[in-house]
Design a protein around this motif. Structure first.
Motif, PDB file in Angstrom:
ATOM      1  N   HIS A 128      21.726  42.152  46.166  1.00  0.00           N
ATOM      2  CA  HIS A 128      20.618  43.091  46.034  1.00  0.00           C
ATOM      3  C   HIS A 128      21.044  44.293  45.188  1.00  0.00           C
ATOM      4  O   HIS A 128      22.189  44.741  45.268  1.00  0.00           O
ATOM      5  CB  HIS A 128      20.159  43.576  47.410  1.00  0.00           C
ATOM      6  N   HIS A 129      20.141  44.803  44.397  1.00  0.00           N
ATOM      7  CA  HIS A 129      20.405  45.955  43.526  1.00  0.00           C
ATOM      8  C   HIS A 129      21.515  45.654  42.515  1.00  0.00           C
ATOM      9  O   HIS A 129      22.177  46.570  42.031  1.00  0.00           O
ATOM     10  CB  HIS A 129      20.762  47.201  44.357  1.00  0.00           C
ATOM     11  N   ARG A 130      21.721  44.373  42.229  1.00  0.00           N
ATOM     12  CA  ARG A 130      22.745  43.908  41.278  1.00  0.00           C
ATOM     13  C   ARG A 130      24.170  44.252  41.729  1.00  0.00           C
ATOM     14  O   ARG A 130      25.094  44.366  40.921  1.00  0.00           O
ATOM     15  CB  ARG A 130      22.477  44.447  39.866  1.00  0.00           C
ATOM     16  N   VAL A 131      24.351  44.405  43.017  1.00  0.00           N
ATOM     17  CA  VAL A 131      25.676  44.672  43.573  1.00  0.00           C
ATOM     18  C   VAL A 131      26.503  43.384  43.583  1.00  0.00           C
ATOM     19  O   VAL A 131      25.970  42.296  43.803  1.00  0.00           O
ATOM     20  CB  VAL A 131      25.538  45.234  45.009  1.00  0.00           C
ATOM     21  N   GLU A 132      27.792  43.514  43.340  1.00  0.00           N
ATOM     22  CA  GLU A 132      28.697  42.364  43.427  1.00  0.00           C
ATOM     23  C   GLU A 132      28.781  41.888  44.873  1.00  0.00           C
ATOM     24  O   GLU A 132      29.002  42.699  45.782  1.00  0.00           O
ATOM     25  CB  GLU A 132      30.088  42.756  42.923  1.00  0.00           C
ATOM     26  N   ALA A 133      28.593  40.604  45.105  1.00  0.00           N
ATOM     27  CA  ALA A 133      28.608  40.056  46.461  1.00  0.00           C
ATOM     28  C   ALA A 133      29.972  40.214  47.112  1.00  0.00           C
ATOM     29  O   ALA A 133      31.011  40.111  46.450  1.00  0.00           O
ATOM     30  CB  ALA A 133      28.224  38.582  46.443  1.00  0.00           C
ATOM     31  N   VAL A 134      29.977  40.457  48.409  1.00  0.00           N
ATOM     32  CA  VAL A 134      31.225  40.546  49.174  1.00  0.00           C
ATOM     33  C   VAL A 134      32.058  39.276  48.961  1.00  0.00           C
ATOM     34  O   VAL A 134      33.276  39.340  48.763  1.00  0.00           O
ATOM     35  CB  VAL A 134      30.939  40.743  50.676  1.00  0.00           C
ATOM     36  N   SER A 135      31.403  38.125  48.983  1.00  0.00           N
ATOM     37  CA  SER A 135      32.116  36.856  48.819  1.00  0.00           C
ATOM     38  C   SER A 135      32.815  36.771  47.469  1.00  0.00           C
ATOM     39  O   SER A 135      33.929  36.241  47.360  1.00  0.00           O
ATOM     40  CB  SER A 135      31.155  35.688  48.991  1.00  0.00           C
ATOM     41  N   ALA A 136      32.185  37.305  46.431  1.00  0.00           N
ATOM     42  CA  ALA A 136      32.787  37.295  45.096  1.00  0.00           C
ATOM     43  C   ALA A 136      34.010  38.207  45.042  1.00  0.00           C
ATOM     44  O   ALA A 136      35.029  37.867  44.418  1.00  0.00           O
ATOM     45  CB  ALA A 136      31.754  37.723  44.051  1.00  0.00           C
ATOM     46  N   VAL A 137      33.915  39.349  45.688  1.00  0.00           N
ATOM     47  CA  VAL A 137      35.056  40.270  45.753  1.00  0.00           C
ATOM     48  C   VAL A 137      36.222  39.603  46.491  1.00  0.00           C
ATOM     49  O   VAL A 137      37.368  39.638  46.036  1.00  0.00           O
ATOM     50  CB  VAL A 137      34.672  41.592  46.449  1.00  0.00           C
ATOM     51  N   ALA A 138      35.921  38.974  47.615  1.00  0.00           N
ATOM     52  CA  ALA A 138      36.961  38.300  48.395  1.00  0.00           C
ATOM     53  C   ALA A 138      37.637  37.213  47.571  1.00  0.00           C
ATOM     54  O   ALA A 138      38.876  37.073  47.604  1.00  0.00           O
ATOM     55  CB  ALA A 138      36.360  37.701  49.668  1.00  0.00           C
ATOM     56  N   THR A 139      36.857  36.457  46.823  1.00  0.00           N
ATOM     57  CA  THR A 139      37.415  35.364  46.021  1.00  0.00           C
ATOM     58  C   THR A 139      38.389  35.877  44.975  1.00  0.00           C
ATOM     59  O   THR A 139      39.498  35.340  44.820  1.00  0.00           O
ATOM     60  CB  THR A 139      36.271  34.587  45.333  1.00  0.00           C
ATOM     61  N   ARG A 140      38.016  36.932  44.258  1.00  0.00           N
ATOM     62  CA  ARG A 140      38.908  37.427  43.206  1.00  0.00           C
ATOM     63  C   ARG A 140      40.142  38.133  43.768  1.00  0.00           C
ATOM     64  O   ARG A 140      41.242  38.008  43.211  1.00  0.00           O
ATOM     65  CB  ARG A 140      38.157  38.303  42.210  1.00  0.00           C
ATOM     66  N   MET A 141      39.965  38.828  44.880  1.00  0.00           N
ATOM     67  CA  MET A 141      41.106  39.511  45.489  1.00  0.00           C
ATOM     68  C   MET A 141      42.102  38.499  46.065  1.00  0.00           C
ATOM     69  O   MET A 141      43.318  38.633  45.895  1.00  0.00           O
ATOM     70  CB  MET A 141      40.617  40.469  46.581  1.00  0.00           C
ATOM     71  N   GLN A 142      41.595  37.482  46.751  1.00  0.00           N
ATOM     72  CA  GLN A 142      42.478  36.451  47.294  1.00  0.00           C
ATOM     73  C   GLN A 142      43.174  35.685  46.180  1.00  0.00           C
ATOM     74  O   GLN A 142      44.330  35.271  46.332  1.00  0.00           O
ATOM     75  CB  GLN A 142      41.686  35.493  48.176  1.00  0.00           C
TER      76      GLN A 142
END
Length: 199
Positions: A128-142
Motif C-alpha cells: 500500500h502507498h507503494r511501500v516496499e513489502a516486509v517480505s521483500a525486505v526480509a528476502t534481501r536482508m536474509q
C-alpha cells in the motif's frame, strides 16, 4: 544498547554484528528518507550520531570485527566508516542493506511510519502507498547473510543497516511471522545485535 539473541543453530559459519546507523539528520528533522535518490547523498549523521559512535567504539563489548559491510545511504556509510577506521578495516557497500522504501510517504513526517506498521501487522506482503513489502525486505536482508555464510567462515561481520530492515531481519531469523516485526524491541540508533556463530 545491545541485543543478543541465541542463534537458530550451532552451524553458523560467521558472527554478525547487526548495527543500526547512528542518530541521523533525518531522525533529527523527523522526516522519512528512504529513497536512494535522497538518502545516498544527503541526510548523514547528526552531531548526536557522531557522538554515539565515538562512545560505541570506546565502550566496545562485542567480538572484534573482521569485515564491515553497509548500506550505501549516507548515514550508514558514515557509521560504517567510523567503525571500520577504529579497527583498521576497509568498509564495503552492500545495497541490499538499504533502508526499506516507504513509497508515497518519502519526505513526509516520520509519524507516518505507524500507519504503515499497522498495515504490516495485517499483511507482510502489502505494498500500500507503494511501500516496499516486509517480505521483500526480509528476502534481501536474509540473502546478504546467506551469501556470507556460503563464501566465508570464521569472520565477524558488522552489517550496518537501518531500523526497519534490521527488525524485519531479526524477526525472520527468529522464525517468527514477519507481520510481527514491530513486536521486536525497537533498535536504537547505533545499537548492535550479535547473531550467528557462538563465541
Amino acid at each position: 544498547m545491545s541485543n543478543t539473541l541465541r542463534p537458530l543453530s550451532d552451524h553458523w559459519r560467521n558472527r554478525y554484528l547487526l548495527m543500526r546507523h547512528g542518530h541521523s539528520q533525518a531522525n533529527q528533522q523527523g522526516v522519512i528518507v528512504s529513497s536512494p535518490e535522497r538518502g545516498v547523498a544527503d541526510f548523514g549523521l547528526s552531531e548526536l550520531g557522531e557522538q554515539q559512535l565515538v562512545q560505541r567504539v570506546a565502550d566496545w563489548q562485542w567480538p572484534t570485527p573482521t569485515l564491515v559491510v553497509h548500506s550505501d545511504f549516507l548515514r550508514t556509510t558514515q557509521t560504517a566508516a567510523h567503525i571500520a577506521a577504529a579497527f583498521g578495516l576497509t568498509p564495503s557497500v552492500e545495497t541490499r542493506l538499504r533502508e526499506r522504501y516507504f513509497g508515497e510517504f518519502e519526505g513526509q513526517s516520520d509519524d507516518r511510519y505507524s500507519s504503515i506498521w499497522a498495515l504490516d501487522a495485517e499483511d507482510a506482503e502489502h505494498t500500500h502507498h507503494r511501500v516496499e513489502a516486509v517480505s521483500a525486505v526480509a528476502t534481501r536482508m536474509q540473502a546478504v547473510i546467506d551469501g556470507w555464510e556460503h563464501k566465508a567462515s570464521g569472520e565477524t561481520i558488522v552489517l550496518v543497516s537501518h531500523g526497519d530492515p534490521l527488525q524485519i531481519l531479526l524477526t525472520a531469523l527468529a522464525g517468527k511471522s514477519l507481520a510481527t516485526h514491530r513486536e521486536q524491541t525497537p533498535l536504537a540508533p547505533a545499537s548492535i545485535t550479535l547473531y550467528g556463530r557462538s563465541v
